[in-house]
Design an enzyme around this catalytic site. Structure first.
Site, PDB file in Angstrom:
ATOM      1  N   ASP A   1      32.897  50.136 -58.185  1.00 46.96           N
ATOM      2  CA  ASP A   1      31.749  49.908 -59.062  1.00 46.96           C
ATOM      3  C   ASP A   1      31.369  51.201 -59.782  1.00 46.96           C
ATOM      4  O   ASP A   1      31.121  52.223 -59.135  1.00 46.96           O
ATOM      5  CB  ASP A   1      30.547  49.436 -58.226  1.00 46.96           C
ATOM      6  CG  ASP A   1      29.333  49.149 -59.096  1.00 46.96           C
ATOM      7  OD1 ASP A   1      29.246  48.031 -59.618  1.00 46.96           O
ATOM      8  OD2 ASP A   1      28.497  50.058 -59.275  1.00 46.96           O
TER       9      ASP A   1
ATOM     10  N   TYR B   1      26.678  56.353 -65.436  1.00 45.28           N
ATOM     11  CA  TYR B   1      26.975  57.326 -64.366  1.00 45.28           C
ATOM     12  C   TYR B   1      27.783  58.517 -64.886  1.00 45.28           C
ATOM     13  O   TYR B   1      28.033  59.470 -64.142  1.00 45.28           O
ATOM     14  CB  TYR B   1      27.746  56.678 -63.199  1.00 45.28           C
ATOM     15  CG  TYR B   1      27.075  55.491 -62.547  1.00 45.28           C
ATOM     16  CD1 TYR B   1      25.721  55.213 -62.758  1.00 45.28           C
ATOM     17  CD2 TYR B   1      27.780  54.630 -61.721  1.00 45.28           C
ATOM     18  CE1 TYR B   1      25.118  54.106 -62.180  1.00 45.28           C
ATOM     19  CE2 TYR B   1      27.174  53.530 -61.129  1.00 45.28           C
ATOM     20  CZ  TYR B   1      25.845  53.268 -61.373  1.00 45.28           C
ATOM     21  OH  TYR B   1      25.249  52.182 -60.788  1.00 45.28           O
TER      22      TYR B   1
ATOM     23  N   LYS C   1      29.262  48.902 -66.362  1.00 46.85           N
ATOM     24  CA  LYS C   1      27.996  48.335 -66.875  1.00 46.85           C
ATOM     25  C   LYS C   1      27.671  48.850 -68.268  1.00 46.85           C
ATOM     26  O   LYS C   1      27.881  50.039 -68.560  1.00 46.85           O
ATOM     27  CB  LYS C   1      26.844  48.680 -65.920  1.00 46.85           C
ATOM     28  CG  LYS C   1      27.178  48.379 -64.474  1.00 46.85           C
ATOM     29  CD  LYS C   1      26.054  48.637 -63.508  1.00 46.85           C
ATOM     30  CE  LYS C   1      26.565  48.583 -62.080  1.00 46.85           C
ATOM     31  NZ  LYS C   1      27.056  49.856 -61.531  1.00 46.85           N
TER      32      LYS C   1
ATOM     33  N   HIS D   1      23.373  46.548 -67.535  1.00 47.25           N
ATOM     34  CA  HIS D   1      22.845  47.385 -66.445  1.00 47.25           C
ATOM     35  C   HIS D   1      21.371  47.085 -66.141  1.00 47.25           C
ATOM     36  O   HIS D   1      20.963  46.982 -64.978  1.00 47.25           O
ATOM     37  CB  HIS D   1      23.030  48.854 -66.819  1.00 47.25           C
ATOM     38  CG  HIS D   1      23.127  49.770 -65.643  1.00 47.25           C
ATOM     39  ND1 HIS D   1      23.875  50.907 -65.641  1.00 47.25           N
ATOM     40  CD2 HIS D   1      22.560  49.718 -64.414  1.00 47.25           C
ATOM     41  CE1 HIS D   1      23.771  51.515 -64.470  1.00 47.25           C
ATOM     42  NE2 HIS D   1      22.966  50.795 -63.712  1.00 47.25           N
TER      43      HIS D   1
HETATM   44  P1  NDP Z   1      23.919  54.009 -50.891  1.00 45.57           P
HETATM   45  O1  NDP Z   1      22.880  53.193 -50.232  1.00 45.57           O
HETATM   46  O2  NDP Z   1      25.292  53.484 -50.990  1.00 45.57           O
HETATM   47  O3  NDP Z   1      23.917  55.448 -50.180  1.00 45.57           O
HETATM   48  C1  NDP Z   1      24.676  56.531 -50.632  1.00 45.57           C
HETATM   49  C2  NDP Z   1      24.333  57.759 -49.779  1.00 45.57           C
HETATM   50  O4  NDP Z   1      24.708  57.507 -48.426  1.00 45.57           O
HETATM   51  C3  NDP Z   1      25.070  59.002 -50.192  1.00 45.57           C
HETATM   52  O5  NDP Z   1      24.182  60.085 -50.020  1.00 45.57           O
HETATM   53  C4  NDP Z   1      26.242  59.079 -49.206  1.00 45.57           C
HETATM   54  O6  NDP Z   1      26.623  60.431 -49.005  1.00 45.57           O
HETATM   55  C5  NDP Z   1      25.592  58.508 -47.968  1.00 45.57           C
HETATM   56  N1  NDP Z   1      26.537  57.827 -47.047  1.00 45.57           N
HETATM   57  C6  NDP Z   1      27.533  56.971 -47.357  1.00 45.57           C
HETATM   58  N2  NDP Z   1      28.144  56.510 -46.253  1.00 45.57           N
HETATM   59  C7  NDP Z   1      27.530  57.092 -45.208  1.00 45.57           C
HETATM   60  C8  NDP Z   1      27.728  57.029 -43.800  1.00 45.57           C
HETATM   61  N3  NDP Z   1      28.682  56.270 -43.270  1.00 45.57           N
HETATM   62  N4  NDP Z   1      26.905  57.770 -43.000  1.00 45.57           N
HETATM   63  C9  NDP Z   1      25.928  58.542 -43.533  1.00 45.57           C
HETATM   64  N5  NDP Z   1      25.701  58.653 -44.872  1.00 45.57           N
HETATM   65  C10 NDP Z   1      26.493  57.933 -45.692  1.00 45.57           C
HETATM   66  O7  NDP Z   1      23.341  54.404 -52.328  1.00 45.57           O
HETATM   67  P2  NDP Z   1      23.568  54.176 -53.873  1.00 45.57           P
HETATM   68  O8  NDP Z   1      22.221  54.222 -54.479  1.00 45.57           O
HETATM   69  O9  NDP Z   1      24.610  55.091 -54.365  1.00 45.57           O
HETATM   70  O10 NDP Z   1      24.086  52.660 -54.012  1.00 45.57           O
HETATM   71  C11 NDP Z   1      25.439  52.268 -53.908  1.00 45.57           C
HETATM   72  C12 NDP Z   1      26.041  51.938 -55.264  1.00 45.57           C
HETATM   73  O11 NDP Z   1      25.361  50.863 -55.896  1.00 45.57           O
HETATM   74  C13 NDP Z   1      25.918  53.060 -56.314  1.00 45.57           C
HETATM   75  O12 NDP Z   1      26.746  54.153 -56.049  1.00 45.57           O
HETATM   76  C14 NDP Z   1      26.208  52.297 -57.573  1.00 45.57           C
HETATM   77  O13 NDP Z   1      27.596  52.049 -57.707  1.00 45.57           O
HETATM   78  C15 NDP Z   1      25.416  51.014 -57.310  1.00 45.57           C
HETATM   79  N6  NDP Z   1      24.036  51.087 -57.848  1.00 45.57           N
HETATM   80  C16 NDP Z   1      23.714  50.276 -58.921  1.00 45.57           C
HETATM   81  C17 NDP Z   1      22.480  50.326 -59.501  1.00 45.57           C
HETATM   82  C18 NDP Z   1      22.158  49.429 -60.655  1.00 45.57           C
HETATM   83  O14 NDP Z   1      21.136  49.651 -61.333  1.00 45.57           O
HETATM   84  N7  NDP Z   1      22.959  48.425 -60.912  1.00 45.57           N
HETATM   85  C19 NDP Z   1      21.436  51.251 -59.020  1.00 45.57           C
HETATM   86  C20 NDP Z   1      21.812  51.995 -57.825  1.00 45.57           C
HETATM   87  C21 NDP Z   1      23.066  51.892 -57.290  1.00 45.57           C
HETATM   88  P3  NDP Z   1      28.050  61.068 -49.440  1.00 45.57           P
HETATM   89  O15 NDP Z   1      28.454  60.475 -50.752  1.00 45.57           O
HETATM   90  O16 NDP Z   1      27.718  62.516 -49.552  1.00 45.57           O
HETATM   91  O17 NDP Z   1      29.012  60.763 -48.338  1.00 45.57           O
END
Ligand code: NDP
Length: 298
Positions: free
Chosen positions: A46, A51, A76, A107
């Protein structure tokens, strides 16, 4: 439940239930994250024009060596591109260096220009333009959908749409389940993609005591409980983000939660309701999100 589970879209296509999110995944890191995820079995990525990493996501796809047709790729339409939908599609295809998208989402229903709302442009016209591109160029866009659509916005869209969105991508985690939107989507055969399943940056929900307790019960990590909560919901898929190889691997474990576990996780929102992606930054205020009316003041 295997990580290879899929959800059928209204187009007939199968969308992998687990995908890799890439918001705030920086160029450099994101290329490696996408490559690693695909190499260990993820088949759903995704991204978004907003982004600013589509080019690097595309490089990661290529570096993985996984054939394009085995990958489900979502991007998006940016809020600033509502007035020029065909050009925005060409931009994404060029950046990602791919002949087609598996899914293209609006989006936000929030056209923007010059850093603020574009009040002269109607998001409904954007949807009509997305429908036109989809119908005229099925070889470029396999499915269209929306993101951040509340029940009110979905009903509005369905009153005039000639293509029912395949997907509505919304925030969903135990502090903001949005069951009303999920229910409305199910009624119309629209698949929901749950974003920010871990509570977004820093994964704060992995610290919740209920989540930790269930992680101990199933001998998995708290992130697995949060991801499984979404993957267990009928018609829902989930896109945790990570740029850390060990976490990308860890996040593929999906367990079958009991109804009792799910009910317990649902209590988290009653104590602590949090919405991370508030629409006020678009300049449109709490469009379609009545619970966020105050956020306009922020
Ligand atoms: P998430 O809820 O997926 O959390 C991401 C965070 O969690 C990062 O800091 C990552 O750190 C950390 N993390 C990942 N796996 C673990 C683990 N196993 N243990 C501990 N920490 C962990 O957040 P997002 O807001 O990024 O949401 C996911 C995706 O959804 C986005 O990346 C995007 O693609 C989508 N999205 C879409 C939106 C929209 O408007 N349509 C808005 C927001 C998100 P690290 O990377 O450092 O490992």
């Amino acid at each position: 439940m295997p990580a290879s589970k899929t959800t059928k879209l209204n187009t007939g296509a199968e969308m992998p239930t687990l995908g890799l999110g890439t918001w705030r995944s920086k160029p450099g890191a994101v290329e490696k994250a996408v490559e690693h995820a695909l190499k260990i079995g993820y088949r759903h990525i995704d991204t978004a024009t907003g982004y600013a990493n589509e080019k690097e996501v595309g490089l990661g796809l290529k570096a993985s060596g996984v054939p394009r047709e085995q990958i489900f790729l979502t991007t998006k339409l940016n809020n600033t591109d509502h007035r020029d939908v065909p050009r925005a599609l060409e931009y994404s295809l060029t950046q990602l260096d791919t002949p087609y998208l598996d899914l293209w989402l609006m989006h936000w229903p929030a056209p923007m220009k010059d850093g603020g709302p574009d009040k002269e442009h109607d998001w409904r016209d954007t949807w009509r333009a997305m429908e036109k591109v989809y119908k005229e160029h099925p070889e470029k866009v396999k499915a269209i959908g929306v993101s951040n659509f509340s029940v009110k916005y979905l009903r509005d869209l369905l009153s005039f749409a000639t293509v029912v969105p395949a997907v509505n991508q919304i925030e969903s985690h135990p502090s903001c389940m949005q069951e009303d939107i999920v229910e409305e989507c199910r009624k119309h055969g629209i698949v929901v993609t749950a974003y920010s399943p871990l509570g977004s940056d820093g994964a704060p929900l992995t610290e919740d005591p209920v989540v930790k307790k269930l992680a101990e019960k199933y001998k998995v990590s708290p992130s697995n409980i949060l991801i499984s909560l979404q993957a267990n919901r009928p018609g829902v898929n989930v896109i945790p983000k990570s740029v850390t190889p060990s976490r990308i691997e860890e996040n593929t474990k999906i367990v079958d939660l009991t109804e009792e576990d799910i009910q317990e996780l649902a209590t988290i929102e009653k104590k602590n309701h949090i919405r991370i992606c508030k629409p006020f930054w678009t300049g449109w205020g709490a469009i379609g999100f009545p619970d966020l009316e105050d956020s306009e003041q922020q």
